[in-house]
Design an enzyme around this catalytic site. Structure first.
Site, short mmCIF file in Angstrom:
data_model
loop_
_atom_site.label_atom_id
_atom_site.label_comp_id
_atom_site.label_asym_id
_atom_site.label_seq_id
_atom_site.Cartn_x
_atom_site.Cartn_y
_atom_site.Cartn_z
N ARG A 94 -33.36 6.99 13.06
CA ARG A 94 -32.41 8.06 12.75
C ARG A 94 -31.09 7.48 12.24
NH1 ARG A 94 -33.20 11.15 18.36
NH2 ARG A 94 -33.46 8.98 18.96
N ASN A 105 -34.73 -3.50 22.00
CA ASN A 105 -34.63 -2.35 22.91
C ASN A 105 -35.50 -1.18 22.48
OD1 ASN A 105 -33.10 -0.31 24.71
ND2 ASN A 105 -32.67 0.41 22.64
N LYS A 135 -45.34 -2.40 29.01
CA LYS A 135 -44.17 -3.05 29.62
C LYS A 135 -44.57 -4.30 30.40
CE LYS A 135 -40.90 -0.57 27.86
NZ LYS A 135 -39.85 -1.16 27.00
N GLU A 188 -32.67 9.84 26.62
CA GLU A 188 -33.63 10.77 26.00
C GLU A 188 -35.08 10.36 26.28
OE1 GLU A 188 -32.60 11.16 21.83
OE2 GLU A 188 -30.51 11.52 22.34
N PHE A 189 -35.23 9.30 27.07
CA PHE A 189 -36.56 8.73 27.34
C PHE A 189 -37.59 9.77 27.79
CE2 PHE A 189 -39.47 6.83 30.48
CZ PHE A 189 -40.02 5.80 29.75
N PRO A 211 -35.22 -2.08 33.77
CA PRO A 211 -34.59 -1.01 34.54
C PRO A 211 -35.60 -0.09 35.22
CG PRO A 211 -33.98 -0.90 32.18
CD PRO A 211 -35.17 -1.79 32.31
N TYR A 213 -48.31 3.06 29.01
CA TYR A 213 -46.90 2.66 29.03
C TYR A 213 -46.73 1.46 29.96
CZ TYR A 213 -41.83 2.67 29.53
OH TYR A 213 -40.51 2.29 29.53
N GLY A 238 -29.36 6.34 23.96
CA GLY A 238 -29.59 5.72 25.25
C GLY A 238 -29.05 4.31 25.43
N ALA A 243 -30.78 1.61 18.46
CA ALA A 243 -29.36 1.79 18.77
C ALA A 243 -28.90 3.23 18.59
CB ALA A 243 -28.52 0.87 17.90
N1 LIG Z 1 -34.90 5.54 30.39
C1 LIG Z 1 -35.59 4.90 31.28
O1 LIG Z 1 -35.81 5.39 32.40
C2 LIG Z 1 -36.11 3.52 30.97
C3 LIG Z 1 -36.52 2.72 32.05
C4 LIG Z 1 -37.00 1.45 31.79
C5 LIG Z 1 -37.07 0.99 30.50
N2 LIG Z 1 -36.68 1.79 29.46
C6 LIG Z 1 -36.78 1.24 28.10
O2 LIG Z 1 -35.50 1.23 27.52
C7 LIG Z 1 -35.63 1.22 26.10
C8 LIG Z 1 -34.66 2.24 25.51
O3 LIG Z 1 -35.02 3.53 25.94
P1 LIG Z 1 -33.96 4.66 26.35
O4 LIG Z 1 -34.16 4.95 27.78
O5 LIG Z 1 -32.62 4.28 25.86
O6 LIG Z 1 -34.59 5.90 25.53
P2 LIG Z 1 -34.05 6.73 24.28
O7 LIG Z 1 -32.74 7.36 24.59
O8 LIG Z 1 -35.18 7.62 23.91
O9 LIG Z 1 -33.85 5.61 23.16
C9 LIG Z 1 -34.94 4.98 22.53
C10 LIG Z 1 -34.47 4.30 21.25
O10 LIG Z 1 -35.60 3.61 20.66
C11 LIG Z 1 -35.62 3.95 19.27
N3 LIG Z 1 -36.97 3.87 18.75
C12 LIG Z 1 -38.09 4.50 19.20
N4 LIG Z 1 -39.12 4.21 18.40
C13 LIG Z 1 -38.65 3.39 17.41
C14 LIG Z 1 -39.22 2.78 16.27
N5 LIG Z 1 -40.53 2.94 15.97
N6 LIG Z 1 -38.45 2.02 15.47
C15 LIG Z 1 -37.15 1.86 15.76
N7 LIG Z 1 -36.53 2.42 16.81
C16 LIG Z 1 -37.28 3.18 17.62
C17 LIG Z 1 -35.04 5.36 19.20
O11 LIG Z 1 -34.45 5.58 17.91
P3 LIG Z 1 -35.06 6.47 16.73
O12 LIG Z 1 -35.82 7.59 17.37
O13 LIG Z 1 -33.84 6.91 15.99
O14 LIG Z 1 -35.92 5.54 15.96
C18 LIG Z 1 -33.93 5.28 20.23
O15 LIG Z 1 -32.77 4.75 19.67
C19 LIG Z 1 -37.10 1.48 25.81
O16 LIG Z 1 -37.73 0.26 25.49
C20 LIG Z 1 -37.63 2.02 27.12
O17 LIG Z 1 -39.00 1.78 27.28
C21 LIG Z 1 -36.18 3.04 29.68
#
Ligand SMILES: NC(=O)c1ccc[n+]([C@@H]2O[C@H](COP(=O)([O-])OP(=O)(O)OC[C@H]3O[C@@H](n4cnc5c(N)ncnc54)[C@H](OP(=O)(O)O)[C@@H]3O)[C@@H](O)[C@H]2O)c1
Length: 258
Positions: free
Chosen positions: A39, A91, A161, A193-194, A187, A157, A17, A14
């Site tokens: 964080r 998430n 998924k 930040e992905f 999505p 990756y 993103g 949370a």
């Molecule tokens: N962006 C895209 O294009 C896209 C497309 C399809 C699917 N997704 C999926 O959407 C989800 C969210 O990604 P986002 O796009 O929102 O990216 P993001 O902005 O990088 O957010 C990722 C979140 O996951 C948390 N996280 C990562 N590793 C973790 C861990 N070990 N324990 C707890 N929290 C963790 C991060 O928090 P901390 O670093 O603070 O722990 C951050 O809050 C992911 O599952 C990603 O694979 C993203």
């Protein structure tokens, strides 16, 4: 119509993103929240903001979903606080690196497998029993278009998924006979930040991913998650694939030249 008001929504990842946008969306609908990520400072800021604006209750906890003992403790703490797991949004996730498989970095592989697959398993294993005990709940796993089609250098990756979709279906069939719903939202490209995380902090490279077309925003995905959860209790949306209009699959993009 909102069926969300007063529910307890637990969101992993949370702090940024999609997870952060879900927190905002569900708070605005009157849900109470549990926010988890590594964080904590970001979660505390978000908590303060949401409590002030929406008057809901928010619990913020530092949690690494890869750490099974920490997840167990987290789940015990929610139980002790009498917080029922009405909704769990799995998430937290990431892509790490983009190498050819034969050149892949073992640390990147472990990071993705441990977070995207085992992280979902850890959190689900400890929180779903509380749903079963109450015969009520909804688990939404965040998958990806990358779980439908592989693309060059996506290898591990993609595999994680694909696994999220398989686990969604696995959870769903194992919960047959209960009122617990299980869904996956998948999505396409979302501007968060992905990519910065995927490219190990290389901002210039990550910004190129989103150039020349309108990508999804985290808020777009939060709307989809809200729609899934807000459906009547007898309706289970097993999977929703959400793409930018300019992206039709992992290969077909319409980008305007700069
Ligand atoms: N962006 C895209 O294009 C896209 C497309 C399809 C699917 N997704 C999926 O959407 C989800 C969210 O990604 P986002 O796009 O929102 O990216 P993001 O902005 O990088 O957010 C990722 C979140 O996951 C948390 N996280 C990562 N590793 C973790 C861990 N070990 N324990 C707890 N929290 C963790 C991060 O928090 P901390 O670093 O603070 O722990 C951050 O809050 C992911 O599952 C990603 O694979 C993203």
């Amino acid at each position: 119509m909102s069926r969300i008001k007063g529910k307890q929504v637990i969101i992993t990842g949370a702090s940024s993103g999609i997870g952060m946008a879900c927190a905002e969306k569900f708070a605005s609908a009157g849900a109470n929240l549990v926010l988890a990520a590594r964080r904590l400072e970001r979660l505390e800021d978000l908590k303060e903001n949401l409590v002030k604006r929406f008057g809901i209750s928010v619990v913020a906890r530092r949690l690494d979903v890869r750490d099974r003992a920490a997840v167990e403790k987290f789940s015990g703490e929610l139980e002790a606080l009498s917080i029922p797991p009405d909704v769990l949004i799995n998430n937290a996730g990431l892509a790490s690196g983009m190498d050819r498989l034969q050149e892949g970095d073992f640390e990147d592989w472990d990071r993705m497998i441990d977070t995207n697959i085992k992280g979902i398993l850890n959190v689900s294993r400890f929180l779903i029993p509380g749903m079963v005990a109450r015969n009520s709940g909804h688990v939404v796993n965040v998958g990806s278009l990358a779980g439908h089609q592989v693309y060059p250098r996506g290898n591990v990756y993609n595999a994680t998924k694909f696994a999220v979709r398989a686990l969604t279906e696995g959870m769903s069939v194992d919960l047959l006979g209960t009122n617990i719903r299980v869904s996956c939202v998948s999505p396409g490209a979302v501007h968060t930040e992905f990519s910065e995380v995927r490219f190990h902090g290389d901002r210039e490279r990550s910004e190129k991913v989103y150039k020349g077309y309108a990508s999804l925003t985290a808020e777009d995905v939060a709307e989809a998650v809200f729609f899934i959860i807000n459906a009547p209790e007898h309706v289970n949306i097993l999977e929703m694939v959400v793409l930018p209009t300019a992206q039709r699959n992992v290969y077909c993009w319409h980008r305007e030249e700069a």
